[in-house]
Design a protein around this motif. Structure first.
Motif, PDB file in Angstrom:
ATOM      1  N   HIS A  11       0.842  -1.200   0.000  1.00  8.35           N
ATOM      2  CA  HIS A  11       0.000   0.000   0.000  1.00  8.35           C
ATOM      3  C   HIS A  11       0.872   1.244   0.000  1.00  8.35           C
ATOM      4  CE1 HIS A  11      -2.824   2.821   2.451  1.00  8.35           C
ATOM      5  NE2 HIS A  11      -2.875   3.101   1.155  1.00  8.35           N
ATOM      6  N   LEU A  12       0.704   2.083  -1.011  1.00 10.95           N
ATOM      7  CA  LEU A  12       1.362   3.382  -1.062  1.00 10.95           C
ATOM      8  C   LEU A  12       0.323   4.424  -0.679  1.00 10.95           C
ATOM      9  CD1 LEU A  12       3.421   3.005  -4.359  1.00 10.95           C
ATOM     10  CD2 LEU A  12       4.042   2.364  -2.020  1.00 10.95           C
ATOM     11  N   ASN A  13       0.568   5.085   0.419  1.00  8.27           N
ATOM     12  CA  ASN A  13      -0.441   5.904   1.071  1.00  8.27           C
ATOM     13  C   ASN A  13      -0.659   7.247   0.377  1.00  8.27           C
ATOM     14  OD1 ASN A  13      -2.336   5.992   3.122  1.00  8.27           O
ATOM     15  ND2 ASN A  13      -0.990   7.065   4.539  1.00  8.27           N
ATOM     16  N   GLU A  27       9.334   2.273  -8.575  1.00 10.50           N
ATOM     17  CA  GLU A  27       9.857   3.290  -7.655  1.00 10.50           C
ATOM     18  C   GLU A  27       9.090   4.598  -7.804  1.00 10.50           C
ATOM     19  OE1 GLU A  27      12.532   6.743  -6.677  1.00 10.50           O
ATOM     20  OE2 GLU A  27      11.737   6.112  -8.630  1.00 10.50           O
ATOM     21  N   ARG A  28       8.797   4.973  -9.044  1.00 14.77           N
ATOM     22  CA  ARG A  28       8.113   6.244  -9.301  1.00 14.77           C
ATOM     23  C   ARG A  28       6.688   6.258  -8.764  1.00 14.77           C
ATOM     24  NH1 ARG A  28       8.811   3.408 -13.880  1.00 14.77           N
ATOM     25  NH2 ARG A  28       6.960   2.605 -14.928  1.00 14.77           N
ATOM     26  N   THR A  29       6.087   5.072  -8.622  1.00 16.08           N
ATOM     27  CA  THR A  29       4.696   4.997  -8.180  1.00 16.08           C
ATOM     28  C   THR A  29       4.525   5.558  -6.777  1.00 16.08           C
ATOM     29  OG1 THR A  29       4.645   2.894  -9.394  1.00 16.08           O
ATOM     30  CG2 THR A  29       2.678   3.486  -8.159  1.00 16.08           C
ATOM     31  N   TYR A  30       5.544   5.435  -5.960  1.00 12.74           N
ATOM     32  CA  TYR A  30       5.491   5.949  -4.591  1.00 12.74           C
ATOM     33  C   TYR A  30       5.201   7.441  -4.587  1.00 12.74           C
ATOM     34  CZ  TYR A  30       7.209   7.344   0.038  1.00 12.74           C
ATOM     35  OH  TYR A  30       7.330   7.898   1.290  1.00 12.74           O
ATOM     36  N   TYR A  31       5.895   8.168  -5.440  1.00  9.45           N
ATOM     37  CA  TYR A  31       5.716   9.625  -5.497  1.00  9.45           C
ATOM     38  C   TYR A  31       4.409   9.994  -6.190  1.00  9.45           C
ATOM     39  CZ  TYR A  31      10.634   9.110  -4.458  1.00  9.45           C
ATOM     40  OH  TYR A  31      11.826   8.725  -3.890  1.00  9.45           O
ATOM     41  N   GLU A  32       4.034   9.231  -7.200  1.00  8.70           N
ATOM     42  CA  GLU A  32       2.796   9.523  -7.916  1.00  8.70           C
ATOM     43  C   GLU A  32       1.589   9.364  -6.994  1.00  8.70           C
ATOM     44  OE1 GLU A  32       4.317   8.148 -12.362  1.00  8.70           O
ATOM     45  OE2 GLU A  32       3.306   6.711 -11.039  1.00  8.70           O
ATOM     46  N   ALA A  33       1.579   8.352  -6.168  1.00  9.74           N
ATOM     47  CA  ALA A  33       0.466   8.159  -5.239  1.00  9.74           C
ATOM     48  C   ALA A  33       0.328   9.346  -4.299  1.00  9.74           C
ATOM     49  CB  ALA A  33       0.669   6.866  -4.447  1.00  9.74           C
ATOM     50  N   GLN A  34       1.451   9.840  -3.818  1.00  9.30           N
ATOM     51  CA  GLN A  34       1.425  10.993  -2.913  1.00  9.30           C
ATOM     52  C   GLN A  34       0.976  12.255  -3.625  1.00  9.30           C
ATOM     53  OE1 GLN A  34       5.381  11.240  -1.242  1.00  9.30           O
ATOM     54  NE2 GLN A  34       4.864   9.882   0.461  1.00  9.30           N
ATOM     55  N   GLU A  35       1.593  12.528  -4.767  1.00  8.83           N
ATOM     56  CA  GLU A  35       1.356  13.798  -5.451  1.00  8.83           C
ATOM     57  C   GLU A  35       0.011  13.852  -6.169  1.00  8.83           C
ATOM     58  OE1 GLU A  35       4.860  14.902  -7.751  1.00  8.83           O
ATOM     59  OE2 GLU A  35       6.117  13.927  -6.235  1.00  8.83           O
ATOM     60  N   LEU A  36      -0.499  12.693  -6.604  1.00 12.29           N
ATOM     61  CA  LEU A  36      -1.823  12.645  -7.226  1.00 12.29           C
ATOM     62  C   LEU A  36      -2.928  12.439  -6.192  1.00 12.29           C
ATOM     63  CD1 LEU A  36      -1.022  10.404 -10.335  1.00 12.29           C
ATOM     64  CD2 LEU A  36      -1.274  12.888 -10.273  1.00 12.29           C
ATOM     65  N   ASN A  37      -2.523  12.109  -4.961  1.00 11.23           N
ATOM     66  CA  ASN A  37      -3.461  11.847  -3.862  1.00 11.23           C
ATOM     67  C   ASN A  37      -4.426  10.718  -4.217  1.00 11.23           C
ATOM     68  OD1 ASN A  37      -4.596  12.143  -1.321  1.00 11.23           O
ATOM     69  ND2 ASN A  37      -6.032  13.754  -1.971  1.00 11.23           N
ATOM     70  N   VAL A  38      -3.825   9.618  -4.687  1.00 13.87           N
ATOM     71  CA  VAL A  38      -4.585   8.394  -4.989  1.00 13.87           C
ATOM     72  C   VAL A  38      -3.878   7.229  -4.301  1.00 13.87           C
ATOM     73  CG1 VAL A  38      -5.380   6.811  -6.784  1.00 13.87           C
ATOM     74  CG2 VAL A  38      -5.343   9.279  -7.235  1.00 13.87           C
ATOM     75  N   HIS A  39      -4.556   6.557  -3.392  1.00 13.78           N
ATOM     76  CA  HIS A  39      -3.964   5.387  -2.744  1.00 13.78           C
ATOM     77  C   HIS A  39      -3.635   4.326  -3.796  1.00 13.78           C
ATOM     78  CE1 HIS A  39      -4.731   6.445   1.495  1.00 13.78           C
ATOM     79  NE2 HIS A  39      -5.809   7.062   1.031  1.00 13.78           N
ATOM     80  N   CYS A  88      -6.564  -2.203 -12.855  1.00 13.54           N
ATOM     81  CA  CYS A  88      -6.132  -2.896 -14.061  1.00 13.54           C
ATOM     82  C   CYS A  88      -5.060  -3.890 -13.639  1.00 13.54           C
ATOM     83  CB  CYS A  88      -5.584  -1.920 -15.103  1.00 13.54           C
ATOM     84  SG  CYS A  88      -5.143  -2.718 -16.663  1.00 13.54           S
ATOM     85  N   THR A  89      -5.259  -5.157 -13.918  1.00 13.45           N
ATOM     86  CA  THR A  89      -4.385  -6.200 -13.411  1.00 13.45           C
ATOM     87  C   THR A  89      -3.018  -6.188 -14.086  1.00 13.45           C
ATOM     88  OG1 THR A  89      -5.198  -7.821 -15.008  1.00 13.45           O
ATOM     89  CG2 THR A  89      -6.366  -7.663 -12.908  1.00 13.45           C
ATOM     90  N   GLY A  90      -2.070  -6.890 -13.456  1.00 13.17           N
ATOM     91  CA  GLY A  90      -0.750  -7.063 -14.052  1.00 13.17           C
ATOM     92  C   GLY A  90       0.196  -5.903 -13.795  1.00 13.17           C
ATOM     93  N   ALA A  91       0.904  -5.487 -14.842  1.00 11.56           N
ATOM     94  CA  ALA A  91       1.898  -4.420 -14.722  1.00 11.56           C
ATOM     95  C   ALA A  91       1.335  -3.126 -15.301  1.00 11.56           C
ATOM     96  CB  ALA A  91       3.186  -4.809 -15.435  1.00 11.56           C
ATOM     97  N   ALA A  92       0.293  -2.615 -14.662  1.00  8.62           N
ATOM     98  CA  ALA A  92      -0.381  -1.399 -15.142  1.00  8.62           C
ATOM     99  C   ALA A  92      -0.306  -0.296 -14.106  1.00  8.62           C
ATOM    100  CB  ALA A  92      -1.834  -1.711 -15.490  1.00  8.62           C
ATOM    101  N   GLN A  93       0.804  -0.243 -13.368  1.00  9.49           N
ATOM    102  CA  GLN A  93       0.939   0.747 -12.307  1.00  9.49           C
ATOM    103  C   GLN A  93       0.877   2.180 -12.833  1.00  9.49           C
ATOM    104  OE1 GLN A  93       3.129  -1.583 -13.296  1.00  9.49           O
ATOM    105  NE2 GLN A  93       5.197  -1.180 -12.539  1.00  9.49           N
ATOM    106  N   ASP A  94       1.307   2.406 -14.068  1.00  9.44           N
ATOM    107  CA  ASP A  94       1.320   3.769 -14.599  1.00  9.44           C
ATOM    108  C   ASP A  94      -0.072   4.305 -14.929  1.00  9.44           C
ATOM    109  OD1 ASP A  94       4.040   3.909 -14.316  1.00  9.44           O
ATOM    110  OD2 ASP A  94       4.480   3.328 -16.377  1.00  9.44           O
TER     111      ASP A  94
END
Length: 252
Positions: free
Chosen positions: A162-164, A202-214, A176-182
């Motif tokens: 979970h990236l908060n 690695e980039r997903t950590y910052y995107e979750a914070q900055e986009l405010n989407v868990h 979206c299943t699989g490798a669809a983190q972007d």
């Protein structure tokens, strides 16, 4: 007993495979014997899945991740060469469906995730797509981010990462299943509270914070083991042939 060509034609029509621009060929990838009595399905055409197909006397190996991906070397050598040689030597067909099996509204991986999590009011994550490979849906009741993580871990059998974000409550979910983190950016555009996929970068950590989407990474394999089973069952019912599922429990 069924004819291989009839099975492939039915699958192609059912999954509308011709409507997708994919990273690998969908449908028949390696042709084996023309008559099919038994199907073994697996998420990936690994050597272990092939060995299981041989051991179980399967005529067809049905997978989500097959071969001949864009960017792969052309020579059939090494590990991939050994896999393909094993299939040809034992006259086993390899049939793979990638994006069409993510997208299908009843047989697909995303449809299965929605059902397992008891999500409602399913919509397209990207409304511009003719056959959406990602979706939006809603929890029946809003949950805390922590409770939702526990639900995912329990239902999908994977230790969810979970990236908060700052949102205190989750109800509208992109997935979206699989490798669809972007695709988290698409979830942001649709004002989702959370987004689910299989892998994390690695980039997903910052995107979750900055986009405010868990963001919840629930495992590439764990989120994509359902579509092949649903498709194999549908083939079995359509053609009155036997099928089984090979589970390797890939931790990624």
């Amino acid at each position: 007993m069924a004819q291989l060509n009839d099975i492939i034609h039915w699958c192609n029509q059912t999954l509308k495979s011709h409507e997708f621009r994919d990273y690998a060929p969908n449908g028949l990838q390696i042709e084996g014997r023309s008559e099919v009595n038994k199907i073994l399905c697996a998420v990936t055409a690994s050597q272990q899945a092939i060995d299981a197909a041989i051991e179980q006397n399967a005529d067809l190996l049905l997978v989500h991740h097959g071969y001949f991906w864009k960017g792969e070397p052309y020579p059939i050598t090494g590990m991939r060469g050994h896999r393909i040689k094993s299939l040809i030597k034992n006259d086993i067909s390899l049939v793979g469906y990638h994006l069409p099996l993510d997208s299908h509204p009843t047989l697909g991986n995303n449809a299965a995730i929605a059902e397992i999590l008891e999500l409602e009011n399913i919509e397209a994550l990207d409304p511009s797509e003719r056959n959406p490979i990602g979706n939006i849906a809603y929890l029946k009741q809003a949950m805390s981010p922590e409770a939702f993580k526990a639900l995912l871990t329990s239902r999908l059998g994977f230790d969810t990462i979970h990236l908060n974000a700052e949102r205190n409550s989750i109800q509208k979910i992109g997935f979206c299943t699989g490798a669809a983190q972007d695709f988290i950016s698409k979830a942001f555009e649709q004002n989702c509270d959370a987004y689910i996929s299989g892998e994390v970068s690695e980039r997903t950590y910052y995107e979750a914070q900055e986009l405010n989407v868990h963001y919840y990474a629930c495992g590439h394999h764990a989120t994509e083991r359902y579509g092949v089973q649903r498709l194999a069952k549908a083939i079995s019912q359509q053609f009155n042939i036997e099928y089984s599922y090979f589970e390797l429990n890939n931790p990624i």
